[in-house]
Design an enzyme around this catalytic site. Structure first.
Site, PDB file in Angstrom:
ATOM      1  N   ASP A 153       0.820  -1.205   0.000  1.00 30.24           N
ATOM      2  CA  ASP A 153       0.000   0.000   0.000  1.00 30.24           C
ATOM      3  C   ASP A 153       0.857   1.258   0.000  1.00 30.24           C
ATOM      4  O   ASP A 153       0.394   2.318  -0.408  1.00 30.24           O
ATOM      5  CB  ASP A 153      -0.934   0.000   1.211  1.00 30.24           C
ATOM      6  CG  ASP A 153      -2.073  -0.981   1.022  1.00 30.24           C
ATOM      7  OD1 ASP A 153      -3.162  -0.542   0.633  1.00 30.24           O
ATOM      8  OD2 ASP A 153      -1.872  -2.182   1.255  1.00 30.24           O
TER       9      ASP A 153
ATOM     10  N   ASN B 287       1.845  -2.891   4.224  1.00 31.12           N
ATOM     11  CA  ASN B 287       0.906  -3.788   3.548  1.00 31.12           C
ATOM     12  C   ASN B 287      -0.063  -4.345   4.589  1.00 31.12           C
ATOM     13  O   ASN B 287       0.050  -4.070   5.778  1.00 31.12           O
ATOM     14  CB  ASN B 287       1.658  -4.913   2.828  1.00 31.12           C
ATOM     15  CG  ASN B 287       0.777  -5.659   1.849  1.00 31.12           C
ATOM     16  OD1 ASN B 287       0.115  -5.049   1.008  1.00 31.12           O
ATOM     17  ND2 ASN B 287       0.743  -6.978   1.947  1.00 31.12           N
TER      18      ASN B 287
END
Length: 338
Positions: free
Chosen positions: A228, A238
């Site tokens: 992310d 993440n």
């Protein structure tokens, strides 16, 4: 705006539709989204999710609102509201930075439409390049473990880590995929298992806590995850549980790879400590809810810690697979992500 179709986004007759990822796999419900507030609610409820897809959905909605004669000032306000909807996923910020430039153009309505469609097409191409580059790291007969969902549901294209896995499977290199259920919201069990089943890729679903025993028995050849946000030093935010897998992989001498598009890079973020991590509702941990209804198993007043993401230090990562190619730890040490 022209008609558009991806796995989980549609534009039909100048209206945005999203595939409700909270209803999968039981139902494939398409929801119309006509306002910024509606999209923010869908993002925060994870009806639309995946770092690339969140950014694309926000960009498309702004473009569609402009086509409906929404004024520049209102669009600017909507852009800021969308930007704040999920603080960890930097794709959203990167996409909206480009939409902000389009909004400043004299003919901003056409400029926003062109930019949103360009972002979707770029994401498709980015995914293809990630899949091609990453598959070169997969050895024949591999048993790969993945966490959360990083396929076509989370992008406009074939996906990031799951795109690598499916591409390598088509090349005959993948024997089986181990799919973490991904607590607490079960994106692996609900979404990744569904996607792999639709594609015909052999997989087995496991509880997150089973990964260690599989590694100890030599049943995992590599771990593939998405991201992310990637900081300048290579630290990766993440889905919660990723860091634990990286530690396990290092202990068992198993390669641990991160696959992500360049829109996930944040060169202004020096390291993982500077990445904001979203805290989510306690109800996600004290029970479960879905198309089947809801069940609660913890005491009503239970205190809960529920971060949506964790941060994996760069030293635990074997390689970062971007659309530009494979970035090695030496590359990162030499500033490749800055």
């Amino acid at each position: 705006m022209q008609t558009l179709q991806t796995t989980s986004l549609r534009v039909v007759d100048n209206r945005l539709w999203i595939l409700d990822q909270q209803a999968l796999p039981a139902r494939s419900d398409w929801l119309a989204v006509d306002s910024v507030d509606e999209l923010v609610a869908c993002i925060q409820a994870l009806k639309v999710r995946g770092a690339p897809l969140i950014g694309l959905s926000a960009s498309l909605l702004l473009a569609l609102l402009a086509q409906r004669e929404t004024q520049r000032e209102e669009l600017e306000k909507g852009l800021e509201t969308l930007r704040a909807s999920r603080p960890t996923a930097v794709n959203l910020m990167n996409n909206l930075d480009r939409m902000r430039l389009a909004l400043a153009a004299d003919n901003y309505r056409d400029a926003l439409a062109r930019e949103a469609l360009a972002l979707v097409e770029e994401d498709r191409q980015l995914c293809d390049r990630i899949a091609s580059a990453g598959s070169e790291l997969v050895t024949p007969g591999s048993r790969l473990l993945t966490h959360c969902n990083t396929g076509g549901l989370a992008t406009a294209g074939v996906g990031t880590a799951l795109g690598v896995i499916t591409h390598a499977w088509r090349q005959g290199k993948v024997q089986q995929v181990w799919v973490d259920e991904t607590r607490p919201l079960l994106q692996g069990g609900r979404l990744t298992a569904w996607e792999l089943g639709e594609l015909g890729v052999p997989y087995r679903l496991i509880c997150d806590s089973m990964a260690a025993s599989l590694m100890a028995k030599g049943e995992v050849d590599a771990v593939w995850v998405g991201a992310d946000r990637i900081a300048a030093n290579g630290d990766v935010a993440n889905k919660i549980g990723t860091y634990g897998l990286a530690v396990l992989a290092r202990w068992h001498k198993i390669p641990f790879y991160v696959a992500a598009p360049r829109t996930t890079l944040d060169p202004d973020c020096q390291d993982g400590a500077a990445i904001p991590v979203e805290q989510r509702a306690a109800a996600e941990v004290t029970g479960v809810a879905g198309s089947f209804g809801s069940v609660h198993w913890a005491p009503e007043q239970a205190a809960v810690y529920n971060p949506a993401f964790d941060v994996t230090p760069a030293e635990l990562i074997s390689g970062w697979v971007l659309d530009s190619g494979v970035i090695t730890p030496l590359d990162v040490a030499n500033g490749a992500l800055r």
